[in-house]
Each structure stands twice: as structure tokens, then as C-alpha cells.
Design a protein around this motif. Sequence first.
Motif, PDB file in Angstrom:
ATOM      1  N   ASP A  67       0.842  -1.212   0.000  1.00 28.76           N
ATOM      2  CA  ASP A  67       0.000   0.000   0.000  1.00 28.76           C
ATOM      3  C   ASP A  67       0.869   1.251   0.000  1.00 28.76           C
ATOM      4  O   ASP A  67       0.570   2.233  -0.701  1.00 28.76           O
ATOM      5  N   ALA A  68       1.944   1.224   0.791  1.00 27.96           N
ATOM      6  CA  ALA A  68       2.841   2.381   0.852  1.00 27.96           C
ATOM      7  C   ALA A  68       3.531   2.593  -0.493  1.00 27.96           C
ATOM      8  O   ALA A  68       3.725   3.739  -0.928  1.00 27.96           O
ATOM      9  N   GLN A  69       3.902   1.513  -1.163  1.00 34.52           N
ATOM     10  CA  GLN A  69       4.542   1.643  -2.470  1.00 34.52           C
ATOM     11  C   GLN A  69       3.574   2.204  -3.514  1.00 34.52           C
ATOM     12  O   GLN A  69       3.969   2.995  -4.383  1.00 34.52           O
ATOM     13  N   TRP A  70       2.317   1.804  -3.425  1.00 33.68           N
ATOM     14  CA  TRP A  70       1.326   2.360  -4.348  1.00 33.68           C
ATOM     15  C   TRP A  70       1.123   3.851  -4.085  1.00 33.68           C
ATOM     16  O   TRP A  70       1.047   4.652  -5.030  1.00 33.68           O
ATOM     17  N   ALA A  71       1.073   4.226  -2.811  1.00 30.33           N
ATOM     18  CA  ALA A  71       0.912   5.642  -2.470  1.00 30.33           C
ATOM     19  C   ALA A  71       2.105   6.452  -2.963  1.00 30.33           C
ATOM     20  O   ALA A  71       1.947   7.580  -3.468  1.00 30.33           O
ATOM     21  N   ALA A  72       3.309   5.878  -2.858  1.00 33.49           N
ATOM     22  CA  ALA A  72       4.503   6.574  -3.327  1.00 33.49           C
ATOM     23  C   ALA A  72       4.476   6.721  -4.847  1.00 33.49           C
ATOM     24  O   ALA A  72       4.849   7.774  -5.390  1.00 33.49           O
ATOM     25  N   ALA A  73       4.034   5.681  -5.539  1.00 34.32           N
ATOM     26  CA  ALA A  73       3.927   5.752  -6.997  1.00 34.32           C
ATOM     27  C   ALA A  73       2.885   6.793  -7.407  1.00 34.32           C
ATOM     28  O   ALA A  73       3.084   7.538  -8.377  1.00 34.32           O
ATOM     29  N   GLY A 101      -2.515   5.244 -16.816  1.00 33.93           N
ATOM     30  CA  GLY A 101      -1.795   4.067 -16.336  1.00 33.93           C
ATOM     31  C   GLY A 101      -0.440   4.366 -15.725  1.00 33.93           C
ATOM     32  O   GLY A 101       0.294   3.444 -15.374  1.00 33.93           O
ATOM     33  N   LEU A 102      -0.103   5.646 -15.576  1.00 34.01           N
ATOM     34  CA  LEU A 102       1.232   6.012 -15.081  1.00 34.01           C
ATOM     35  C   LEU A 102       1.486   5.465 -13.684  1.00 34.01           C
ATOM     36  O   LEU A 102       2.588   4.974 -13.399  1.00 34.01           O
ATOM     37  N   VAL A 103       0.507   5.538 -12.800  1.00 36.00           N
ATOM     38  CA  VAL A 103       0.714   5.065 -11.426  1.00 36.00           C
ATOM     39  C   VAL A 103       1.081   3.576 -11.441  1.00 36.00           C
ATOM     40  O   VAL A 103       2.025   3.147 -10.756  1.00 36.00           O
ATOM     41  N   ALA A 104       0.339   2.805 -12.219  1.00 32.40           N
ATOM     42  CA  ALA A 104       0.627   1.368 -12.289  1.00 32.40           C
ATOM     43  C   ALA A 104       2.023   1.110 -12.852  1.00 32.40           C
ATOM     44  O   ALA A 104       2.738   0.218 -12.380  1.00 32.40           O
ATOM     45  N   GLU A 105       2.420   1.872 -13.859  1.00 29.78           N
ATOM     46  CA  GLU A 105       3.748   1.704 -14.438  1.00 29.78           C
ATOM     47  C   GLU A 105       4.831   1.997 -13.410  1.00 29.78           C
ATOM     48  O   GLU A 105       5.829   1.263 -13.302  1.00 29.78           O
ATOM     49  N   LEU A 106       4.662   3.071 -12.661  1.00 28.37           N
ATOM     50  CA  LEU A 106       5.650   3.434 -11.645  1.00 28.37           C
ATOM     51  C   LEU A 106       5.699   2.392 -10.526  1.00 28.37           C
ATOM     52  O   LEU A 106       6.778   2.057 -10.008  1.00 28.37           O
ATOM     53  N   PHE A 107       4.534   1.881 -10.157  1.00 27.74           N
ATOM     54  CA  PHE A 107       4.487   0.847  -9.122  1.00 27.74           C
ATOM     55  C   PHE A 107       5.227  -0.402  -9.603  1.00 27.74           C
ATOM     56  O   PHE A 107       6.032  -0.986  -8.862  1.00 27.74           O
ATOM     57  N   GLN A 108       4.978  -0.810 -10.834  1.00 23.63           N
ATOM     58  CA  GLN A 108       5.629  -1.998 -11.385  1.00 23.63           C
ATOM     59  C   GLN A 108       7.141  -1.819 -11.441  1.00 23.63           C
ATOM     60  O   GLN A 108       7.907  -2.742 -11.110  1.00 23.63           O
TER      61      GLN A 108
END
Length: 263
Positions: free
Chosen positions: A40-46, A62-69
Motif C-alpha cells: 500500500d505504501a509503495q502504491w501511495a509513493a507511486a 496508467g502512469l501510477v501502475a507503471e511506476l508501481f511496477q
Amino acid sequence: MVTYIPSHDVSAEYSMWRMPEEEVRAFLIATNHGMSEWLDAQWAAADARAVAIFDPEQHDEGLVAELFQEAVGVWPDEYFWQLSSAVIKDACALYEVFLDAMANAVLRRFGASLSSRGTENSWKWPECELFYRHYIGIDVAPPDIRAVLWIRNKLTHLRGDLRTPAGESEFQAYVTRLGIDAPATPDEAALGLVTDAPYMTRGVRLTQLHTLRILDVIADQVGAVAKAAFPFDYGGKTNPYLLAVRAKAPLPLKGFPAGRLQL
């Protein structure tokens, strides 16, 4: 939720199973809690980084998902699939190790042992089942355990993939049989497991509550075997098979190699 048997009512082999089994449960619960919070913290950071760098000419939603990945490398549903897979495989292995040790403990009371105990080999399931059915008088692979082993085998050999509609139906039938799909009980809810529902519904996809309940199924079976074996180990109980072992003339048992016994 499992209720462990007091140590004075079972052989030491049960306690030797229980210690690592409790560690497997702790691994499941602690990892579920810790990794859920971290992901959850990594998703918030992304998400925060996406807001900071978003350029409508270069990026889309889709930028958030790309950054999370990029940052994490594994999606939550895949991570928790790996967790359930590891836990179930280890719990099944612990059961198999217990069956080996418990059989050997009983044989020692009658002046024998499993010959494989002095090697790196283990016995096959059919041999194990035959031994327990005739020497101890219990089925070590009743329908619930066969369901668990089917799930374990799919997780191990196909990485949870189910290739046919028949396989999907069989998996759902096993889930129903094991009763692992019901809402959490108060005791289960108190554990605070985070429900990370799988995005992909095909294949052997299990929540951590499903996984915990599979551990309970295995633990109940270990308890049943321990209770059945205890009178032979400590109560002086015997039967024709064990008496024959004591006389160094084991009864022939089709499918059970004579070399499995060290007399």
C-alpha cells in the motif's frame, strides 16, 4: 481454527511437527500484515510521484501502475499467490515428515525401523498409506487430505494453472468440500488478515483465509493420526502386523516393499 492436542496425550513426534507448523502459521499471518502495508505504501509513493511528473503529452492514466511496477516488480495478487503456494506446500511437507517420523517411532517399539531413515530417501504415498492402514489402522489420506494434496500438486507442478473446464470444476468442488470459502469466523477475523482478492479468477487462486483454513485441515488430520498411533507407541497396543515385525517375520503386504522395514 486449530486446537492443538496436549503433549501428554500424543507422542513426541506430534510436538516436533507442531513447532514448525506454528512457524508456518506465523509466516503466513505476519507476511500478510507486513507486505500488505508495504505494498500500500509503495502504491501511495507511486501515486505521489505520478502527480509530480505527470505530463499529458507523455503519460496516461496508467502512469501510477507503471511506476508501481518499476519500483516493486511484482503485483500484489501474484505476491500473495506465492505466499499461499509456499505455505501450503510446506504444510503438506510437514505432514509427510510427521508420517515418516511417527511410523518409525511405532516400529521402534517393536524392534524395527523404516529403512529409509538412514538415507536421504522417503517413501511413496501409496506405501505410506498401506503402512498406516494396516499397522496403525487409520487412513492418512482421507477425502479432505486428498483435496489438499490435489491443490498442492497443482500449485507445485502447474504453478496453479488449470487447463480445462473440468479442472476448474474439480478445484471448485474441492473448495466446497473443504469449506474454506465461508465468511471469516470471529476468531479468524481477529487475526486481521488483509483480503487481497486475486485479480485473475482462473486457476488455483487462494486468499490467505483460504490458506489458513487449509492449514487447519492438515492440522486436524495430523492430530487424528497422532491419536491413532499413540496407543501403539506408549500404550502397549499391538496387532498381527506389529507382532510379526517383533518376530522378525513381517506379514507380506502387496504394494509395500519388505525392504522398507529394517528389522
